[in-house]
Design a protein around this motif. Structure first.
Motif, PDB file in Angstrom:
ATOM      1  N   TYR A   3      53.004  90.208   1.070  1.00 40.40           N
ATOM      2  CA  TYR A   3      53.095  88.787   1.980  1.00 40.40           C
ATOM      3  C   TYR A   3      51.953  88.000   2.144  1.00 40.40           C
ATOM      4  CZ  TYR A   3      57.911  90.669   2.593  1.00 40.40           C
ATOM      5  OH  TYR A   3      59.168  91.314   2.023  1.00 40.40           O
ATOM      6  N   GLY A   4      50.865  88.682   2.820  1.00 43.92           N
ATOM      7  CA  GLY A   4      49.747  88.183   3.108  1.00 43.92           C
ATOM      8  C   GLY A   4      48.589  88.887   3.696  1.00 43.92           C
ATOM      9  N   VAL A   5      47.397  88.308   3.664  1.00 40.41           N
ATOM     10  CA  VAL A   5      46.354  89.098   4.072  1.00 40.41           C
ATOM     11  C   VAL A   5      45.498  88.084   5.113  1.00 40.41           C
ATOM     12  CG1 VAL A   5      43.942  89.965   3.324  1.00 40.41           C
ATOM     13  CG2 VAL A   5      45.830  89.983   1.659  1.00 40.41           C
ATOM     14  N   TYR A   6      44.983  88.995   6.225  1.00 39.64           N
ATOM     15  CA  TYR A   6      44.186  88.379   7.311  1.00 39.64           C
ATOM     16  C   TYR A   6      43.096  89.005   7.697  1.00 39.64           C
ATOM     17  CZ  TYR A   6      49.005  86.196   7.866  1.00 39.64           C
ATOM     18  OH  TYR A   6      50.123  85.744   7.771  1.00 39.64           O
ATOM     19  N   ILE A   7      41.998  88.361   8.076  1.00 41.65           N
ATOM     20  CA  ILE A   7      40.859  89.218   8.509  1.00 41.65           C
ATOM     21  C   ILE A   7      40.395  88.483   9.693  1.00 41.65           C
ATOM     22  CG2 ILE A   7      38.473  89.464   8.228  1.00 41.65           C
ATOM     23  CD1 ILE A   7      39.080  89.085   5.015  1.00 41.65           C
ATOM     24  N   ILE A 172      39.945  95.225  -0.579  1.00 36.37           N
ATOM     25  CA  ILE A 172      39.611  93.986   0.102  1.00 36.37           C
ATOM     26  C   ILE A 172      38.283  93.980   0.788  1.00 36.37           C
ATOM     27  CG2 ILE A 172      40.535  92.152   1.646  1.00 36.37           C
ATOM     28  CD1 ILE A 172      43.514  92.995   0.806  1.00 36.37           C
ATOM     29  N   TYR A 173      38.158  95.078   1.455  1.00 38.68           N
ATOM     30  CA  TYR A 173      36.814  95.094   2.196  1.00 38.68           C
ATOM     31  C   TYR A 173      35.448  95.227   1.250  1.00 38.68           C
ATOM     32  CZ  TYR A 173      33.177  97.147   5.235  1.00 38.68           C
ATOM     33  OH  TYR A 173      31.923  97.467   5.852  1.00 38.68           O
ATOM     34  N   GLU A 174      35.862  95.871   0.027  1.00 42.46           N
ATOM     35  CA  GLU A 174      34.601  95.814  -0.958  1.00 42.46           C
ATOM     36  C   GLU A 174      34.308  94.501  -1.456  1.00 42.46           C
ATOM     37  OE1 GLU A 174      35.828  98.389  -4.048  1.00 42.46           O
ATOM     38  OE2 GLU A 174      35.796 100.316  -2.589  1.00 42.46           O
ATOM     39  N   LEU A 175      35.562  93.507  -1.507  1.00 37.75           N
ATOM     40  CA  LEU A 175      35.270  92.003  -1.826  1.00 37.75           C
ATOM     41  C   LEU A 175      34.561  91.297  -0.835  1.00 37.75           C
ATOM     42  CD1 LEU A 175      39.011  91.170  -3.456  1.00 37.75           C
ATOM     43  CD2 LEU A 175      36.638  91.674  -4.619  1.00 37.75           C
ATOM     44  N   TYR A 176      35.223  91.566   0.456  1.00 37.85           N
ATOM     45  CA  TYR A 176      34.552  90.964   1.592  1.00 37.85           C
ATOM     46  C   TYR A 176      32.886  91.243   1.528  1.00 37.85           C
ATOM     47  CZ  TYR A 176      33.565  90.138   6.468  1.00 37.85           C
ATOM     48  OH  TYR A 176      32.891  89.749   7.608  1.00 37.85           O
ATOM     49  N   SER A 177      32.521  92.655   1.501  1.00 40.72           N
ATOM     50  CA  SER A 177      31.273  93.065   1.368  1.00 40.72           C
ATOM     51  C   SER A 177      30.390  92.361   0.335  1.00 40.72           C
ATOM     52  CB  SER A 177      31.015  94.654   1.255  1.00 40.72           C
ATOM     53  OG  SER A 177      31.700  95.265   2.414  1.00 40.72           O
ATOM     54  N   ASP A 198      38.137  84.050  -2.631  1.00 40.32           N
ATOM     55  CA  ASP A 198      39.624  83.698  -2.845  1.00 40.32           C
ATOM     56  C   ASP A 198      40.020  84.005  -4.376  1.00 40.32           C
ATOM     57  OD1 ASP A 198      39.294  82.481  -0.449  1.00 40.32           O
ATOM     58  OD2 ASP A 198      38.993  80.716  -1.099  1.00 40.32           O
ATOM     59  N   GLN A 199      39.192  83.796  -5.090  1.00 42.15           N
ATOM     60  CA  GLN A 199      39.845  84.046  -6.948  1.00 42.15           C
ATOM     61  C   GLN A 199      40.071  85.502  -7.058  1.00 42.15           C
ATOM     62  OE1 GLN A 199      36.421  82.160  -8.974  1.00 42.15           O
ATOM     63  NE2 GLN A 199      37.431  80.197  -8.569  1.00 42.15           N
ATOM     64  N   ASN A 200      38.603  86.453  -6.468  1.00 45.38           N
ATOM     65  CA  ASN A 200      39.096  87.804  -6.692  1.00 45.38           C
ATOM     66  C   ASN A 200      39.917  88.371  -6.011  1.00 45.38           C
ATOM     67  OD1 ASN A 200      36.497  89.026  -8.536  1.00 45.38           O
ATOM     68  ND2 ASN A 200      35.996  87.312  -7.650  1.00 45.38           N
ATOM     69  N   LEU A 201      40.325  88.078  -4.659  1.00 41.22           N
ATOM     70  CA  LEU A 201      41.495  88.499  -4.105  1.00 41.22           C
ATOM     71  C   LEU A 201      42.813  88.160  -4.592  1.00 41.22           C
ATOM     72  CD1 LEU A 201      42.487  89.723  -1.440  1.00 41.22           C
ATOM     73  CD2 LEU A 201      42.205  87.371  -0.184  1.00 41.22           C
ATOM     74  N   GLN A 202      42.778  86.893  -5.078  1.00 42.18           N
ATOM     75  CA  GLN A 202      44.371  86.732  -5.708  1.00 42.18           C
ATOM     76  C   GLN A 202      44.346  87.646  -6.938  1.00 42.18           C
ATOM     77  OE1 GLN A 202      46.462  84.202  -4.872  1.00 42.18           O
ATOM     78  NE2 GLN A 202      47.549  85.270  -6.448  1.00 42.18           N
ATOM     79  N   LEU A 203      43.359  87.590  -7.911  1.00 39.21           N
ATOM     80  CA  LEU A 203      43.564  88.791  -9.017  1.00 39.21           C
ATOM     81  C   LEU A 203      43.661  90.043  -8.543  1.00 39.21           C
ATOM     82  CD1 LEU A 203      40.475  87.847 -11.035  1.00 39.21           C
ATOM     83  CD2 LEU A 203      42.917  87.174 -11.507  1.00 39.21           C
ATOM     84  N   LEU A 204      42.905  90.521  -7.480  1.00 40.99           N
ATOM     85  CA  LEU A 204      43.544  92.011  -7.009  1.00 40.99           C
ATOM     86  C   LEU A 204      44.809  92.173  -6.287  1.00 40.99           C
ATOM     87  CD1 LEU A 204      42.352  94.600  -5.785  1.00 40.99           C
ATOM     88  CD2 LEU A 204      41.743  93.507  -3.581  1.00 40.99           C
ATOM     89  N   LEU A 205      45.438  91.126  -5.670  1.00 41.96           N
ATOM     90  CA  LEU A 205      46.547  91.228  -5.243  1.00 41.96           C
ATOM     91  C   LEU A 205      47.692  91.276  -6.456  1.00 41.96           C
ATOM     92  CD1 LEU A 205      46.414  88.866  -2.086  1.00 41.96           C
ATOM     93  CD2 LEU A 205      46.501  91.614  -2.109  1.00 41.96           C
ATOM     94  N   ASP A 206      47.384  90.320  -7.387  1.00 41.07           N
ATOM     95  CA  ASP A 206      48.463  90.114  -8.476  1.00 41.07           C
ATOM     96  C   ASP A 206      48.312  91.462  -9.227  1.00 41.07           C
ATOM     97  OD1 ASP A 206      48.946  87.568  -7.921  1.00 41.07           O
ATOM     98  OD2 ASP A 206      47.635  86.876  -9.151  1.00 41.07           O
ATOM     99  N   ASN A 207      47.021  91.895  -9.189  1.00 36.75           N
ATOM    100  CA  ASN A 207      47.199  93.456 -10.143  1.00 36.75           C
ATOM    101  C   ASN A 207      47.560  94.444  -9.349  1.00 36.75           C
ATOM    102  OD1 ASN A 207      46.285  95.058 -12.354  1.00 36.75           O
ATOM    103  ND2 ASN A 207      44.309  95.482 -11.472  1.00 36.75           N
TER     104      ASN A 207
END
Length: 216
Positions: A3-7, A172-177, A198-207
């Protein structure tokens, strides 16, 4: 489904949020006169302020009358919704209500509320050095939380049956790093605004939703 991601920063501020697959919850019912819901017409949307029934709750917005879309307080043809609802001869009426999406301010407030709950859970734990809340489970969702060594919290809200979220949180933490921490101009307390993240998070979630944890 995710549903969603929060940091949340180490001081409890919401620094990033992403709505991924938030379902649009709509309820359509036929009403007789008089209408047993109290509606507020003074805001941007027509909102239920008193009374609830059959999945329609306080805070829900009126979206359509007899299949005609509501824009603000008017129907698409320009008629006042309030006038239609007040006249007995117009009934029965088919009304469709929708749960509104959270605003950014509401998300900031909820993030600030989660921060002390996390700290309280850590202190109440009989085990020393408790990691706090890792999973918060409700009947319609699960909130998964991963706290880094710096105190930054990553949260994913998902369906209760969704598996592998712990692995997803670390990805997600790896993307953040990669896209935030390696940026010399980024501060841990400031909002995260990074197009590549944002782009890589979207790809990660879709995958993740498509292939599970094996191919992320």
């Amino acid at each position: 489904m995710i549903y969603g991601v929060y940091i949340v920063s180490k001081s409890g501020g919401l620094i990033f949020h992403h709505d991924h697959s938030v379902p649009r919850i709509e309820t359509e019912k036929t009403f007789s006169y008089p209408l047993d819901l109290k509606l507020d017409f003074d805001k941007k949307f027509i909102t239920v302020v008193f009374g609830q029934r059959d999945g329609i709750f306080v805070g829900h917005h009126l979206m359509a009358v007899n299949g005609t879309q509501v824009n603000g307080t008017l129907l698409e043809d320009g008629k006042e919704v309030k006038e239609i609802l007040e006249k007995e001869e117009n009934y029965p009426l088919n009304l469709r209500f929708c749960r509104p999406r959270m605003t950014t301010n509401e998300k900031i407030f909820l993030a600030s509320m989660f921060y002390p709950l996390f700290a309280i859970a850590s202190q109440l734990s009989p085990e020393p050095k408790s990691s706090g809340i890792q999973i918060l489970e409700a009947d319609t969702f699960r909130l998964h939380c991963f706290q880094t060594l710096t105190g930054v919290k990553f949260m994913v809200v998902a369906e209760p049956i969704q598996t592998g979220v712990e692995v997803l949180l670390k990805k997600i933490y790896e993307l953040y790093s990669d896209y935030a921490l390696k940026n010399p101009f980024y501060s841990l307390e400031q909002p995260l605004r990074c197009e590549l993240f944002d782009q890589n998070l979207q790809l990660l979630l879709d995958n993740f939703e498509k292939n599970g944890i094996t191919n992320i």
